[in-house]
Scaffold this active site. Structure first.
Site, PDB file in Angstrom:
ATOM      1  CD  GLN A   1       0.066   4.309  -2.977  1.00 18.40           C
ATOM      2  OE1 GLN A   1      -0.713   3.268  -3.483  1.00 18.40           O
ATOM      3  NE2 GLN A   1       1.135   4.778  -3.968  1.00 18.40           N
TER       4      GLN A   1
ATOM      5  CG  ASP B   1       2.924   5.379   7.814  1.00 17.67           C
ATOM      6  OD1 ASP B   1       4.662   4.685   6.928  1.00 17.67           O
ATOM      7  OD2 ASP B   1       3.512   7.006   7.940  1.00 17.67           O
TER       8      ASP B   1
ATOM      9  CG  HIS C   1      -4.681   3.710   0.470  1.00 15.31           C
ATOM     10  ND1 HIS C   1      -3.272   3.957  -0.058  1.00 15.31           N
ATOM     11  CD2 HIS C   1      -5.216   4.325  -0.495  1.00 15.31           C
ATOM     12  CE1 HIS C   1      -3.346   3.588  -1.098  1.00 15.31           C
ATOM     13  NE2 HIS C   1      -4.717   3.385  -1.552  1.00 15.31           N
TER      14      HIS C   1
ATOM     15  CB  CYS D   1     -24.033   4.858  18.323  1.00 14.07           C
ATOM     16  SG  CYS D   1     -22.802   3.846  17.025  1.00 14.07           S
TER      17      CYS D   1
ATOM     18  CB  THR E   1       4.068   4.050  -4.847  1.00 13.78           C
ATOM     19  OG1 THR E   1       2.687   2.676  -5.075  1.00 13.78           O
ATOM     20  CG2 THR E   1       5.047   4.524  -5.658  1.00 13.78           C
ATOM     21  CB  SER E   2       4.292  -1.492  -5.851  1.00 13.66           C
ATOM     22  OG  SER E   2       3.346  -1.704  -5.243  1.00 13.66           O
TER      23      SER E   2
ATOM     24  CG  ASN F   1      10.895   1.403  -6.526  1.00 11.95           C
ATOM     25  OD1 ASN F   1      11.042   0.290  -5.790  1.00 11.95           O
ATOM     26  ND2 ASN F   1       9.314   1.410  -6.137  1.00 11.95           N
TER      27      ASN F   1
ATOM     28  CB  ALA G   1      13.166   6.263  -0.548  1.00 14.58           C
TER      29      ALA G   1
HETATM   30  C1  BV8 Z   1     -11.323   0.334  -5.507  1.00 11.12           C
HETATM   31  C2  BV8 Z   1      -4.541   1.197   3.655  1.00 11.12           C
HETATM   32  C3  BV8 Z   1     -13.530   0.782  -6.117  1.00 11.12           C
HETATM   33  C4  BV8 Z   1      -5.745   0.191   4.652  1.00 11.12           C
HETATM   34  C5  BV8 Z   1      -4.712   0.133   1.558  1.00 11.12           C
HETATM   35  C6  BV8 Z   1      -7.946  -5.700 -10.706  1.00 11.12           C
HETATM   36  C7  BV8 Z   1      -7.325  -4.388 -11.444  1.00 11.12           C
HETATM   37  C8  BV8 Z   1      -7.217  -3.392 -10.589  1.00 11.12           C
HETATM   38  C9  BV8 Z   1      -7.980  -2.804  -9.583  1.00 11.12           C
HETATM   39  C10 BV8 Z   1      -8.132  -4.165  -8.538  1.00 11.12           C
HETATM   40  C11 BV8 Z   1      -8.181  -5.283  -9.171  1.00 11.12           C
HETATM   41  N1  BV8 Z   1      -8.689  -5.394  -8.431  1.00 11.12           N
HETATM   42  C12 BV8 Z   1      -9.492  -5.380  -7.800  1.00 11.12           C
HETATM   43  C13 BV8 Z   1      -8.794  -3.698  -8.104  1.00 11.12           C
HETATM   44  C14 BV8 Z   1      -9.253  -2.210  -6.945  1.00 11.12           C
HETATM   45  C15 BV8 Z   1      -8.185  -2.500  -5.701  1.00 11.12           C
HETATM   46  C16 BV8 Z   1      -6.754  -2.955  -5.926  1.00 11.12           C
HETATM   47  O1  BV8 Z   1      -5.870  -1.793  -6.652  1.00 11.12           O
HETATM   48  N2  BV8 Z   1      -6.269  -4.087  -5.882  1.00 11.12           N
HETATM   49  C17 BV8 Z   1      -4.673  -4.318  -6.234  1.00 11.12           C
HETATM   50  C18 BV8 Z   1      -3.904  -5.584  -5.126  1.00 11.12           C
HETATM   51  C19 BV8 Z   1      -4.641  -5.213  -7.502  1.00 11.12           C
HETATM   52  N3  BV8 Z   1      -8.019  -0.922  -5.259  1.00 11.12           N
HETATM   53  C20 BV8 Z   1      -8.878  -1.289  -4.378  1.00 11.12           C
HETATM   54  O2  BV8 Z   1     -10.037  -1.358  -3.683  1.00 11.12           O
HETATM   55  C21 BV8 Z   1      -8.948   0.305  -4.180  1.00 11.12           C
HETATM   56  N4  BV8 Z   1     -10.393   1.161  -3.732  1.00 11.12           N
HETATM   57  O3  BV8 Z   1     -10.579   0.416  -6.267  1.00 11.12           O
HETATM   58  O4  BV8 Z   1     -12.119   1.183  -4.908  1.00 11.12           O
HETATM   59  C22 BV8 Z   1     -14.485   0.989  -5.969  1.00 11.12           C
HETATM   60  C23 BV8 Z   1     -15.148   2.239  -6.334  1.00 11.12           C
HETATM   61  C24 BV8 Z   1     -16.464   3.162  -6.045  1.00 11.12           C
HETATM   62  C25 BV8 Z   1     -17.219   2.004  -4.864  1.00 11.12           C
HETATM   63  C26 BV8 Z   1     -16.774   1.184  -4.906  1.00 11.12           C
HETATM   64  C27 BV8 Z   1     -14.881   0.397  -4.888  1.00 11.12           C
HETATM   65  C28 BV8 Z   1      -8.452   0.636  -2.385  1.00 11.12           C
HETATM   66  C29 BV8 Z   1      -7.843   0.822  -2.363  1.00 11.12           C
HETATM   67  C30 BV8 Z   1      -7.284   1.066  -1.371  1.00 11.12           C
HETATM   68  C31 BV8 Z   1      -6.608  -0.145   0.040  1.00 11.12           C
HETATM   69  N5  BV8 Z   1      -5.323  -0.022   1.284  1.00 11.12           N
HETATM   70  N6  BV8 Z   1      -4.146   0.252   2.891  1.00 11.12           N
HETATM   71  C32 BV8 Z   1      -3.757  -0.007   5.049  1.00 11.12           C
HETATM   72  O5  BV8 Z   1      -2.961   0.208   5.267  1.00 11.12           O
HETATM   73  O6  BV8 Z   1      -3.512  -0.940   6.282  1.00 11.12           O
HETATM   74  S1  BV8 Z   1      -3.122   0.595  -0.017  1.00 11.12           S
HETATM   75  C33 BV8 Z   1      -1.821  -0.429   0.781  1.00 11.12           C
HETATM   76  O7  BV8 Z   1      -1.003  -0.629  -0.542  1.00 11.12           O
HETATM   77  C34 BV8 Z   1      -0.743   0.673   1.186  1.00 11.12           C
HETATM   78  O8  BV8 Z   1      -1.403   2.101   1.770  1.00 11.12           O
HETATM   79  C35 BV8 Z   1      -0.147   0.683   0.095  1.00 11.12           C
HETATM   80  O9  BV8 Z   1       0.502   2.170   0.956  1.00 11.12           O
HETATM   81  C36 BV8 Z   1      -0.356   0.511  -0.903  1.00 11.12           C
HETATM   82  C37 BV8 Z   1      -0.079   0.448  -1.561  1.00 11.12           C
HETATM   83  O10 BV8 Z   1       1.198  -0.202  -1.811  1.00 11.12           O
HETATM   84  P1  BV8 Z   1       2.605   0.577  -1.996  1.00 11.12           P
HETATM   85  O11 BV8 Z   1       2.627   1.871  -0.930  1.00 11.12           O
HETATM   86  O12 BV8 Z   1       3.249   0.713  -3.643  1.00 11.12           O
HETATM   87  O13 BV8 Z   1       3.671  -0.196  -0.993  1.00 11.12           O
HETATM   88  P2  BV8 Z   1       4.185  -1.747  -1.256  1.00 11.12           P
HETATM   89  O14 BV8 Z   1       4.833  -2.264  -0.800  1.00 11.12           O
HETATM   90  O15 BV8 Z   1       3.985  -2.149  -2.820  1.00 11.12           O
HETATM   91  O16 BV8 Z   1       5.935  -1.232  -2.456  1.00 11.12           O
HETATM   92  C38 BV8 Z   1       6.423  -0.667  -1.577  1.00 11.12           C
HETATM   93  C39 BV8 Z   1       8.095   0.353  -2.738  1.00 11.12           C
HETATM   94  O17 BV8 Z   1       8.736   0.303  -2.663  1.00 11.12           O
HETATM   95  C40 BV8 Z   1       7.674  -1.057  -3.547  1.00 11.12           C
HETATM   96  O18 BV8 Z   1       8.004  -1.304  -4.939  1.00 11.12           O
HETATM   97  C41 BV8 Z   1       9.337  -1.488  -3.122  1.00 11.12           C
HETATM   98  O19 BV8 Z   1      10.346  -1.621  -4.139  1.00 11.12           O
HETATM   99  C42 BV8 Z   1       9.917   0.250  -2.686  1.00 11.12           C
HETATM  100  N7  BV8 Z   1      10.961   0.242  -1.322  1.00 11.12           N
HETATM  101  C43 BV8 Z   1      11.400  -0.033  -0.555  1.00 11.12           C
HETATM  102  N8  BV8 Z   1      12.095  -0.001   0.366  1.00 11.12           N
HETATM  103  C44 BV8 Z   1      12.362   1.217   0.133  1.00 11.12           C
HETATM  104  C45 BV8 Z   1      11.473   1.273  -1.605  1.00 11.12           C
HETATM  105  N9  BV8 Z   1      12.439   2.673  -2.231  1.00 11.12           N
HETATM  106  C46 BV8 Z   1      12.405   3.248  -2.162  1.00 11.12           C
HETATM  107  N10 BV8 Z   1      13.482   3.305  -1.018  1.00 11.12           N
HETATM  108  C47 BV8 Z   1      13.695   2.177  -0.008  1.00 11.12           C
HETATM  109  N11 BV8 Z   1      14.194   2.092   1.364  1.00 11.12           N
HETATM  110 ZN    ZN Z   2     -21.623   4.986  16.141  1.00 12.55          ZN
END
Ligand code: BV8
Ligand code: ZN
Length: 247
Positions: free
Chosen positions: A101, A104, A119, A151, A189-190, A214, A232
């Site tokens: 996901q 980077d 993503h 463009c 991943t969360s 995690n 990790a």
């Molecule tokens: C889509 C790119 C439909 C950009 C990212 C309600 C319910 C269900 C879904 C939705 C809803 N409302 C909206 C939605 C859909 C939405 C969504 O899921 N929203 C969430 C917030 C509820 N999803 C979307 O919009 C997706 N598209 O649904 O499209 C559609 C279909 C057809 C046509 C049109 C539309 C698109 C989602 C993509 C978003 N883009 N990234 C950028 O990065 O700038 S997401 C972003 O969050 C990153 O990619 C990141 O990786 C990702 C997920 O988060 P995690 O990777 O899990 O990171 P997080 O910080 O949350 O957690 C880190 C974890 O690591 C933690 O648990 C922590 O404890 C742990 N950790 C920390 N340190 C360590 C560790 N673990 C081990 N070792 C360590 N040292």
């Molecule tokens: Zn262009």
């Protein structure tokens, strides 16, 4: 932790095809802020305020300032032992897929080859008009102008924003491979963001044995076979070591 790592190694040893999904937690030990962790991502903005097409339409300079800030952190960062352990796991696996996901590029810098970027990638740009994809010039944090395409269209990071669809080929390819996997590793991943958050449940339905790494429990912690609550960068190398020793 060692016992769970042994259990995880047992699961992986019995699998000829392995599916690994990573999130921001895998890059945390490289100094890359996670999305929902305590350090948050940027000033008082939430990711949902910035990583959306609406935010870019409304204020492309602000969005680009955020991405430049992230590019500059990532460029100075190095892959950590978690990234290298995933490379080693790929090397020793008969069949292997990494679905990340993260945008980077640290998995690729560490040497992972069979990688699907769910993503997108922060080091590519895409034209908002003609769709042309090209490498993103890394902008010094100071420069605030929004880059444009030949463009005339505005260039945006080649990432999937909230409310945007995942590239269909990437999702189909991920599910096709998941259907053949005998072991799934969910690391850093969360389990909040969809559709990535669907993967653990699909693996469960398919009867695939799964391992979670995690720092804190997640929505799928109760459904995985082994849940290891530790860094990790410490856990993954131990699992790979246990996998390669007592064979
Ligand atoms: C889509 C790119 C439909 C950009 C990212 C309600 C319910 C269900 C879904 C939705 C809803 N409302 C909206 C939605 C859909 C939405 C969504 O899921 N929203 C969430 C917030 C509820 N999803 C979307 O919009 C997706 N598209 O649904 O499209 C559609 C279909 C057809 C046509 C049109 C539309 C698109 C989602 C993509 C978003 N883009 N990234 C950028 O990065 O700038 S997401 C972003 O969050 C990153 O990619 C990141 O990786 C990702 C997920 O988060 P995690 O990777 O899990 O990171 P997080 O910080 O949350 O957690 C880190 C974890 O690591 C933690 O648990 C922590 O404890 C742990 N950790 C920390 N340190 C360590 C560790 N673990 C081990 N070792 C360590 N040292
Ligand atoms: Zn262009």
């Amino acid at each position: 932790m060692q016992e769970e790592c042994q259990q995880a190694a047992e699961i992986l040893r019995g699998a000829s095809s392995i599916f690994v999904m990573t999130g921001a937690g895998v890059s945390a030990e490289s100094g890359i802020p996670t999305f929902r962790g305590a350090d948050g991502l940027w000033r008082d903005y939430s990711v949902q305020d910035l990583a959306t097409p609406e935010a870019f339409r409304k204020n492309p300079r602000l969005v680009w300032e955020w991405y430049r800030w992230r590019q500059n952190i990532i460029i100075k960062a190095q892959p950590n032992p978690a990234h290298y352990a995933v490379v080693e796991l790929e090397r020793v696996s008969e069949h292997f897929l990494l679905l990340t996901q993260n945008v980077d590029n640290l998995h690729q810098r560490a040497g992972s080859s069979n990688v699907l970027e769910l993503h997108g990638n922060i080091f590519r740009v895409r034209c908002s008009d003609c769709g042309k994809v090209s490498p993103s010039p890394c902008f010094a944090e100071a420069s605030c102008d929004v880059p444009t395409c030949e463009c005339g269209g505005l260039l945006r990071p080649d990432v999937v924003w909230f409310g945007e669809a995942i590239p269909s080929t990437i999702w189909t390819e991920s599910l096709d491979y998941l259907n053949t996997a005998q072991a799934v590793v969910l690391c850093g991943t969360s389990g909040v963001v969809w559709p990535a958050a669907a993967i653990p449940g699909i693996a469960k339905e398919l009867g695939i044995r799964s391992i979670e790494i995690n720092l804190e429990p997640t929505p799928f912690s109760s459904t995985v076979d082994v849940s290891i609550m530790n860094k990790a960068g410490e856990v993954l190398p131990r699992i790979v070591k246990a996998l390669s020793t007592a064979a």
